[in-house]
Write a protein that holds these residues in place. Structure first.
Motif, PDB file in Angstrom:
ATOM      1  N   THR A  81       0.377   7.493 -10.451  1.00 15.53           N
ATOM      2  CA  THR A  81      -0.846   6.839  -9.988  1.00 15.53           C
ATOM      3  C   THR A  81      -1.970   7.819  -9.757  1.00 15.53           C
ATOM      4  O   THR A  81      -3.137   7.436  -9.768  1.00 15.53           O
ATOM      5  CB  THR A  81      -0.592   6.062  -8.694  1.00 15.53           C
ATOM      6  OG1 THR A  81      -0.115   6.980  -7.687  1.00 15.53           O
ATOM      7  CG2 THR A  81       0.438   4.971  -8.898  1.00 15.53           C
ATOM      8  N   GLY A  82      -1.635   9.092  -9.511  1.00 12.78           N
ATOM      9  CA  GLY A  82      -2.672  10.062  -9.224  1.00 12.78           C
ATOM     10  C   GLY A  82      -2.237  11.485  -9.511  1.00 12.78           C
ATOM     11  O   GLY A  82      -1.045  11.800  -9.546  1.00 12.78           O
ATOM     12  N   LEU A  83      -3.236  12.337  -9.737  1.00 18.00           N
ATOM     13  CA  LEU A  83      -3.053  13.782  -9.811  1.00 18.00           C
ATOM     14  C   LEU A  83      -3.859  14.381  -8.666  1.00 18.00           C
ATOM     15  O   LEU A  83      -5.079  14.199  -8.603  1.00 18.00           O
ATOM     16  CB  LEU A  83      -3.572  14.339 -11.142  1.00 18.00           C
ATOM     17  CG  LEU A  83      -2.910  13.857 -12.431  1.00 18.00           C
ATOM     18  CD1 LEU A  83      -3.652  14.447 -13.635  1.00 18.00           C
ATOM     19  CD2 LEU A  83      -1.443  14.243 -12.480  1.00 18.00           C
ATOM     20  N   HIS A  84      -3.188  15.080  -7.759  1.00 20.95           N
ATOM     21  CA  HIS A  84      -3.865  15.656  -6.595  1.00 20.95           C
ATOM     22  C   HIS A  84      -3.890  17.172  -6.696  1.00 20.95           C
ATOM     23  O   HIS A  84      -2.849  17.810  -6.864  1.00 20.95           O
ATOM     24  CB  HIS A  84      -3.156  15.224  -5.305  1.00 20.95           C
ATOM     25  CG  HIS A  84      -3.444  13.813  -4.916  1.00 20.95           C
ATOM     26  ND1 HIS A  84      -3.845  13.444  -3.644  1.00 20.95           N
ATOM     27  CD2 HIS A  84      -3.421  12.665  -5.634  1.00 20.95           C
ATOM     28  CE1 HIS A  84      -4.041  12.145  -3.606  1.00 20.95           C
ATOM     29  NE2 HIS A  84      -3.783  11.645  -4.801  1.00 20.95           N
ATOM     30  N   TYR A  85      -5.093  17.729  -6.600  1.00 18.57           N
ATOM     31  CA  TYR A  85      -5.250  19.175  -6.700  1.00 18.57           C
ATOM     32  C   TYR A  85      -4.940  19.830  -5.356  1.00 18.57           C
ATOM     33  O   TYR A  85      -5.497  19.454  -4.323  1.00 18.57           O
ATOM     34  CB  TYR A  85      -6.683  19.515  -7.122  1.00 18.57           C
ATOM     35  CG  TYR A  85      -6.957  21.006  -7.160  1.00 18.57           C
ATOM     36  CD1 TYR A  85      -6.355  21.804  -8.117  1.00 18.57           C
ATOM     37  CD2 TYR A  85      -7.803  21.604  -6.231  1.00 18.57           C
ATOM     38  CE1 TYR A  85      -6.591  23.167  -8.158  1.00 18.57           C
ATOM     39  CE2 TYR A  85      -8.048  22.959  -6.262  1.00 18.57           C
ATOM     40  CZ  TYR A  85      -7.433  23.740  -7.225  1.00 18.57           C
ATOM     41  OH  TYR A  85      -7.663  25.092  -7.250  1.00 18.57           O
ATOM     42  N   PHE A 123       4.055   6.988  -7.983  1.00 18.33           N
ATOM     43  CA  PHE A 123       3.887   8.207  -7.198  1.00 18.33           C
ATOM     44  C   PHE A 123       2.732   9.052  -7.722  1.00 18.33           C
ATOM     45  O   PHE A 123       2.295   8.914  -8.866  1.00 18.33           O
ATOM     46  CB  PHE A 123       5.172   9.035  -7.206  1.00 18.33           C
ATOM     47  CG  PHE A 123       5.629   9.499  -8.570  1.00 18.33           C
ATOM     48  CD1 PHE A 123       5.348  10.779  -9.020  1.00 18.33           C
ATOM     49  CD2 PHE A 123       6.347   8.652  -9.395  1.00 18.33           C
ATOM     50  CE1 PHE A 123       5.769  11.204 -10.265  1.00 18.33           C
ATOM     51  CE2 PHE A 123       6.782   9.070 -10.651  1.00 18.33           C
ATOM     52  CZ  PHE A 123       6.485  10.350 -11.086  1.00 18.33           C
ATOM     53  N   GLU A 124       2.265   9.922  -6.841  1.00 18.59           N
ATOM     54  CA  GLU A 124       1.243  10.907  -7.169  1.00 18.59           C
ATOM     55  C   GLU A 124       1.919  12.236  -7.519  1.00 18.59           C
ATOM     56  O   GLU A 124       2.964  12.570  -6.975  1.00 18.59           O
ATOM     57  CB  GLU A 124       0.315  11.144  -5.980  1.00 18.59           C
ATOM     58  CG  GLU A 124      -0.383   9.904  -5.478  1.00 18.59           C
ATOM     59  CD  GLU A 124      -0.990  10.101  -4.103  1.00 18.59           C
ATOM     60  OE1 GLU A 124      -1.928   9.359  -3.761  1.00 18.59           O
ATOM     61  OE2 GLU A 124      -0.521  10.997  -3.348  1.00 18.59           O
ATOM     62  N   GLY A 172       0.793  -1.226   0.000  1.00 20.44           N
ATOM     63  CA  GLY A 172       0.000   0.000   0.000  1.00 20.44           C
ATOM     64  C   GLY A 172       0.822   1.270   0.000  1.00 20.44           C
ATOM     65  O   GLY A 172       0.282   2.357   0.249  1.00 20.44           O
ATOM     66  N   LEU A 173       2.109   1.174  -0.298  1.00 22.36           N
ATOM     67  CA  LEU A 173       2.986   2.345  -0.249  1.00 22.36           C
ATOM     68  C   LEU A 173       2.615   3.352  -1.342  1.00 22.36           C
ATOM     69  O   LEU A 173       2.437   2.994  -2.498  1.00 22.36           O
ATOM     70  CB  LEU A 173       4.437   1.914  -0.431  1.00 22.36           C
ATOM     71  CG  LEU A 173       5.481   3.037  -0.502  1.00 22.36           C
ATOM     72  CD1 LEU A 173       5.576   3.765   0.829  1.00 22.36           C
ATOM     73  CD2 LEU A 173       6.836   2.476  -0.916  1.00 22.36           C
ATOM     74  N   VAL A 174       2.513   4.630  -0.933  1.00 24.25           N
ATOM     75  CA  VAL A 174       2.237   5.712  -1.872  1.00 24.25           C
ATOM     76  C   VAL A 174       3.190   6.864  -1.598  1.00 24.25           C
ATOM     77  O   VAL A 174       3.386   7.260  -0.453  1.00 24.25           O
ATOM     78  CB  VAL A 174       0.785   6.218  -1.761  1.00 24.25           C
ATOM     79  CG1 VAL A 174       0.501   7.246  -2.857  1.00 24.25           C
ATOM     80  CG2 VAL A 174      -0.208   5.074  -1.859  1.00 24.25           C
ATOM     81  N   LEU A 175       3.781   7.420  -2.657  1.00 26.18           N
ATOM     82  CA  LEU A 175       4.673   8.573  -2.561  1.00 26.18           C
ATOM     83  C   LEU A 175       4.015   9.755  -3.271  1.00 26.18           C
ATOM     84  O   LEU A 175       3.367   9.581  -4.304  1.00 26.18           O
ATOM     85  CB  LEU A 175       6.020   8.265  -3.213  1.00 26.18           C
ATOM     86  CG  LEU A 175       6.728   7.001  -2.735  1.00 26.18           C
ATOM     87  CD1 LEU A 175       7.974   6.746  -3.564  1.00 26.18           C
ATOM     88  CD2 LEU A 175       7.069   7.094  -1.246  1.00 26.18           C
ATOM     89  N   THR A 176       4.199  10.946  -2.713  1.00 29.76           N
ATOM     90  CA  THR A 176       3.592  12.143  -3.283  1.00 29.76           C
ATOM     91  C   THR A 176       4.664  13.175  -3.582  1.00 29.76           C
ATOM     92  O   THR A 176       5.432  13.557  -2.698  1.00 29.76           O
ATOM     93  CB  THR A 176       2.554  12.749  -2.321  1.00 29.76           C
ATOM     94  OG1 THR A 176       1.576  11.761  -2.001  1.00 29.76           O
ATOM     95  CG2 THR A 176       1.857  13.938  -2.958  1.00 29.76           C
ATOM     96  N   LEU A 177       4.713  13.624  -4.843  1.00 30.27           N
ATOM     97  CA  LEU A 177       5.646  14.655  -5.276  1.00 30.27           C
ATOM     98  C   LEU A 177       4.886  15.970  -5.408  1.00 30.27           C
ATOM     99  O   LEU A 177       4.038  16.114  -6.283  1.00 30.27           O
ATOM    100  CB  LEU A 177       6.280  14.273  -6.617  1.00 30.27           C
ATOM    101  CG  LEU A 177       7.277  15.272  -7.204  1.00 30.27           C
ATOM    102  CD1 LEU A 177       8.508  15.381  -6.308  1.00 30.27           C
ATOM    103  CD2 LEU A 177       7.677  14.866  -8.614  1.00 30.27           C
ATOM    104  N   ARG A 206      -5.444   8.540 -11.549  1.00 31.16           N
ATOM    105  CA  ARG A 206      -6.684   8.994 -10.933  1.00 31.16           C
ATOM    106  C   ARG A 206      -6.550  10.415 -10.398  1.00 31.16           C
ATOM    107  O   ARG A 206      -5.485  10.823  -9.955  1.00 31.16           O
ATOM    108  CB  ARG A 206      -7.079   8.041  -9.806  1.00 31.16           C
ATOM    109  CG  ARG A 206      -7.535   6.684 -10.339  1.00 31.16           C
ATOM    110  CD  ARG A 206      -7.394   5.618  -9.320  1.00 31.16           C
ATOM    111  NE  ARG A 206      -8.130   4.401  -9.679  1.00 31.16           N
ATOM    112  CZ  ARG A 206      -8.062   3.268  -9.006  1.00 31.16           C
ATOM    113  NH1 ARG A 206      -7.281   3.172  -7.941  1.00 31.16           N
ATOM    114  NH2 ARG A 206      -8.753   2.221  -9.385  1.00 31.16           N
ATOM    115  N   VAL A 207      -7.666  11.129 -10.407  1.00 28.79           N
ATOM    116  CA  VAL A 207      -7.674  12.531  -9.988  1.00 28.79           C
ATOM    117  C   VAL A 207      -8.272  12.643  -8.586  1.00 28.79           C
ATOM    118  O   VAL A 207      -9.282  12.003  -8.275  1.00 28.79           O
ATOM    119  CB  VAL A 207      -8.484  13.388 -10.973  1.00 28.79           C
ATOM    120  CG1 VAL A 207      -8.606  14.829 -10.479  1.00 28.79           C
ATOM    121  CG2 VAL A 207      -7.836  13.359 -12.351  1.00 28.79           C
TER     122      VAL A 207
END
Length: 432
Positions: A253-257, A222-223, A185-190, A297-298
């Motif tokens: 894996t994702g785009l975070h606003y 990463f996101e 379940g590891l997630v990294l956010t840039l 995913r957004v």
């Protein structure tokens, strides 16, 4: 069956073969760039906790605080429904499921924050905090207390903090490896990505770590956080966010606003910085179109209005958060950020109400489609995909039970998954 029709053609087989050969590169490009949704669970929210505040009991503590807020400000289904405007039919099912969720799984996705929520610290202090975060995350997955998804948000790739962000990521990932390996379940956010080249540089960083530890290529995804106007519209007028997805080489894996950084970047006054501002709608619409079909995913952003203080103030903040979450769901932003334990009750209330108020109709429509039974709506494979995706998201978060969905649709989870992920160009459906 009647008279058999005579079939005649005018084109030689070589024509079709030539066209197929000419389009082979396009076919391959479509498969590479637009693989479709990964079919995995998407968390309904991401909770950000500053690195120095993250502790072994953070998830349990947030659940307890959220339950305490309900006990104090909405102790029963009727009072909670009155605050949020829930129908009598939804009041009890939503309230009971919210409480059960807070006891069982209060946080679906947790990010230990080393960026804005943590700020600049002495190197030795941030090193120690990153190592501690790795140890606590590894222990949580080992003893079964982890959220389904966990990870960190490092500092960005801009020159002033780049080396610090790279080192923090290295310390954290190395700590996980030494503690037994990277959790599933590891997630990294840039954060604060402005140019696609920054995404490409981050990819090279992850590749170097994978090679150093003998990991499979592509193991680390990463996101990408969208927090600047330049990430939406580049200097040449193109959508930079689309190029960022490609620069990630399949790792995104994702785009975070980022609600507040993006709003400030455009000069929006503090009082009007919110996820329903027209500037936010524009940014997220571009993100959504850029990500469609790519498997990325957004996620919506957050509200900074906290449900704290006297009951009337808490209720106002709850109504605001509930409304923003419902608005996002209607726009197909199925994930958002939560910044305070008091936000979690209304996050789940909004999500559960969204799925429970529509699941009977969705299940019925999908059943008619699967059985070719017709009805008052002419559904197509694309609609069946949307209907099954809706039901699957409701099941994943706990809004729905498979028994009630199966009772209305006659479909198993495997059936739903097959409708949700049709093959490209498949316009047929098997009769049940």
């Amino acid at each position: 069956m009647g008279q058999q029709e005579k079939v005649a053609t005018s084109l030689a087989g070589a024509v079709s073969e030539e066209i197929s050969a000419s389009l082979a590169p396009v076919d391959a490009e479509l498969e590479r760039r637009y693989p479709g949704d990964p079919g995995t669970r998407q968390p309904v929210h991401t909770v950000y906790v500053p690195g120095d505040a993250f502790a072994a009991d953070t998830i349990r503590s947030w659940g307890a605080q959220a339950l305490a807020a309900l006990d104090e400000h909405a102790p029963d289904a009727a009072s909670f429904a009155a605050v949020l405007g829930l129908s009598d039919e939804l009041a009890e099912p939503v309230y009971s499921r919210v409480r059960a969720k807070l006891e069982r799984e209060p946080i679906e996705d947790l990010r230990v924050d080393f960026e804005d929520g943590y700020g600049p610290r002495p190197d030795a202090e941030e090193d120690g905090t990153a190592a501690r975060a790795a140890r606590l995350v590894a222990e949580a997955y080992r003893d079964g207390t982890a959220a389904p998804y966990m990870g960190i948000r490092m500092k960005c790739m801009e020159a002033a903090v780049r080396d610090r962000g790279i080192r923090t990521l290295d310390v954290f990932l190395t700590g996980l490896m030494e503690a037994g390996g990277l959790p599933e379940g590891l997630v990294l956010t840039l954060p604060k990505v402005t140019y696609p080249e920054q995404v490409g540089a981050f990819v090279r960083l992850l590749e170097a770590f994978e090679k150093a530890h003998g990991l499979d290529a592509g193991r680390l995804g990463f996101e990408i956080q969208i927090e600047t106007s330049q990430s939406i519209l580049a200097t040449d007028g193109t959508a930079a966010v689309a190029r960022m997805i490609q620069a990630a080489g399949g790792r995104a894996t994702g785009l975070h606003y980022g609600t507040f950084d993006y709003s400030a970047c455009l000069g929006v006054s503090a009082a009007y910085q919110a996820s329903d501002h027209p500037a936010a709608d524009h940014a997220k619409a571009v993100m959504q179109v850029a990500a469609a079909g790519t498997g990325v995913r957004v996620s919506d952003g957050s509200t900074n209005v906290l449900p704290v203080g006297p009951t009337a103030k808490v209720h106002d903040a709850w109504r605001l958060h509930y409304g923003l979450t419902r608005r996002a769901l209607a726009r197909a932003y199925y994930q958002g950020w939560d910044m305070h334990p008091g936000h979690i009750p209304t996050r789940y209330a909004a999500v559960f109400a969204f799925y429970r108020e529509g699941y009977e109709q969705a299940a019925g429509r999908l059943a008619r489609y699967a059985n070719r039974a017709g009805g008052d709506v002419m559904d197509e494979p694309a609609t069946a995909k949307a209907l099954s995706g809706y039901l699957l998201r409701g099941l994943d978060c706990g809004a729905l039970d498979i028994a009630e969905v199966a009772r209305l649709s006659g479909l198993t989870r495997a059936d739903l998954e097959s409708f949700a992920a049709p093959r490209r160009g498949d316009l047929t459906v098997s009769a049940k």
